[in-house]
Design an enzyme around this catalytic site. Structure first.
Site, short mmCIF file in Angstrom:
data_model
loop_
_atom_site.label_atom_id
_atom_site.label_comp_id
_atom_site.label_asym_id
_atom_site.label_seq_id
_atom_site.Cartn_x
_atom_site.Cartn_y
_atom_site.Cartn_z
CG ASN A 51 -1.86 1.12 1.32
OD1 ASN A 51 -1.79 2.03 0.49
ND2 ASN A 51 -2.73 1.09 2.29
NE ARG A 94 -6.07 1.59 -0.21
CZ ARG A 94 -6.05 2.70 0.50
NH1 ARG A 94 -4.98 3.06 1.15
NH2 ARG A 94 -7.12 3.46 0.56
CG HIS A 147 -12.79 3.61 3.01
ND1 HIS A 147 -13.52 4.64 3.59
CD2 HIS A 147 -11.49 3.87 3.31
CE1 HIS A 147 -12.70 5.48 4.19
NE2 HIS A 147 -11.47 5.05 4.04
NE ARG A 206 -9.77 12.75 3.06
CZ ARG A 206 -9.63 11.43 3.17
NH1 ARG A 206 -10.63 10.68 3.60
NH2 ARG A 206 -8.50 10.87 2.82
CD GLU A 237 -8.92 -1.02 3.95
OE1 GLU A 237 -8.51 -0.59 5.06
OE2 GLU A 237 -9.16 -0.27 3.00
#
Ligand code: AMP
Length: 399
Positions: free
Chosen positions: A7, A91, A180, A241, A386
């Protein structure tokens, strides 16, 4: 068969080596500050001690070389040679409309990912650098791209279109994509498995609440809506965010504060969310929870506003699917904060016939139903994984 999961961010690289058959983690780690002074490799073989090495990494190829050296190191390594790494799963953040599923990486795929760079200018180029670095060091090892956006490609047009001039979709593919996806897919499938029900028969809402946060609606095994949009900025209030705001606020702040569009966007991405809302108390929910318990009004208001937004999305997606069978909580906050789960479920979800099982809700790290057996909608905590999902996809496509 061992799968290396990568990742790659702009200055960081997380990795895990996973045995595909047993699904056991063999080693994991992180390269930080790549290309910046003070680069550091953290490496942990499963069951072994964590090693931290401060060592120069001029670029991602250097970083991956150090990772491969650590994995094959005579003393603390976990494999004898690189031949024991059968495939690499990467990823990739944005697959645009080009990728509705994971795919084996070849030149054509690299070109198509590059074409999506405009949609994720911070992430996709970094992901591509990671692929190129691996190709350089392991030229004969097959690689797979697993996209954050792919799971959401089943959304119907009514869910992914914005109320903007159609030509912007036509010309620039401006639409909602969602992120996601690997987590939403993994968690919703696990929920069905744990309940012993058919995935295709369920209406599931997944609340992935971490530093980045999103909700998705999964109906009959397909994603039908999700809260993030063209970029990960839309939807829930996150760590830093803003989530949904009136777009006119951008112009308003730019005028009032004499900021450029880029500067305002940096505020929305990095200085907003629970960090901004709490007047810079923290972006970490553990600190906010402490503040709430101590009676800090900014912490209380922030937690209330965050939970209210999650509850509104759950309501919206219940309407979108004309009902809901299972609500799942996952990621850093969703998995660990009984407090946040209680705030959301106890205040807002009574209309779904949900009663929390306090004892189950207090547990950590388990795949568990946290609603009482007589609740008409099941609420679950399903820890996300993940990396394992990426390893599974890589195995499926390369075995
Ligand atoms: P993630 O992005 O999924 O890694 O989640 C990271 C976030 O999880 C952190 O910023 C924390 O706010 C939150 N978190 C981690 N542990 C806890 C905890 N025990 N209670 C509340 N929040 C937590």
């Amino acid at each position: 068969m061992n799968i290396l999961v990568i990742n790659c961010g702009s200055s960081s690289l997380k990795f895990q080596l996973i045995n595909a058959e047993s699904e056991k983690l063999i080693a994991k780690g992180l390269c930080e500050r790549i290309g910046i002074e003070g680069s550091m490799l953290t490496y942990t073989p499963d069951g072994g001690a964590k090693e931290e090495t401060v060592t120069p990494m001029a670029n991602h190829t250097d970083a991956i070389r150090l990772v491969l050296d650590a994995l094959t190191n005579e003393k603390t390594g976990v494999v004898k040679s690189l031949d024991e790494i059968s495939a690499v799963g990467h990823r990739i953040v944005h697959g645009g409309e080009k990728f509705a599923a994971s795919t084996v990486i070849n030149e054509e795929v690299m070109a198509a990912i590059t074409e999506c760079n405009d949609l994720a200018p911070l992430h996709n180029p970094a992901n591509l650098i990671g692929i190129n670095a691996c190709k350089e060091l392991m030229p004969n090892t097959p690689m797979v791209a697993v996209f954050d956006t792919a799971f959401h490609q089943t959304m119907p047009e009514k869910a992914y279109m914005y109320g903007l001039p159609y030509e912007y979709y036509d010309k620039y593919k401006i639409r909602r994509y969602g992120f996601h996806g690997t987590s939403h897919s993994y968690v919703s499938k696990r929920a069905a498995e744990v309940l012993g029900k058919k995935y295709e028969d369920l209406k599931i809402i997944v609340c992935h609440l971490g530093n980045g946060a999103s909700v998705s609606a999964v109906q009959n095994g397909k994603c039908v809506d999700t809260s993030m949009g063209l970029t990960p900025l839309e939807g829930l209030i996150m760590g830093t965010r803003s989530g949904d705001i009136d777009p006119a606020i951008i112009e308003f702040i730019a005028h009032k504060e004499n900021k450029s569009i880029d500067e305002v966007m940096a505020v929305l991405n990095k200085k907003s969310g629970v960090l901004g809302l709490s007047d810079n108390l923290s972006s970490d929910f553990r600190d906010l929870e402490t503040g709430y318990r101590e009676g800090n009004p900014r912490a209380i208001n922030t937690m209330e506003t965050f939970s209210y937004r999650v509850a509104k999305y759950i309501g919206a997606y219940t309407a979108a699917m004309n009902g809901v069978d299972v609500i799942c909580f996952t990621a850093g906050v969703g998995e660990n904060s009984a407090f946040v789960r209680t705030m959301i479920c106890s205040q807002y979800l009574g209309y779904l016939g949900i009663k929390l099982d306090e004892e189950a809700n207090a547990k950590r790290g388990e795949e568990i139903a946290i609603s009482t057996p007589d609740s008409s909608t099941t609420v679950m905590v399903i820890p996300t994984n993940e990396e394992l999902a990426i390893a599974r996809e890589t195995y499926r496509l390369t075995k």
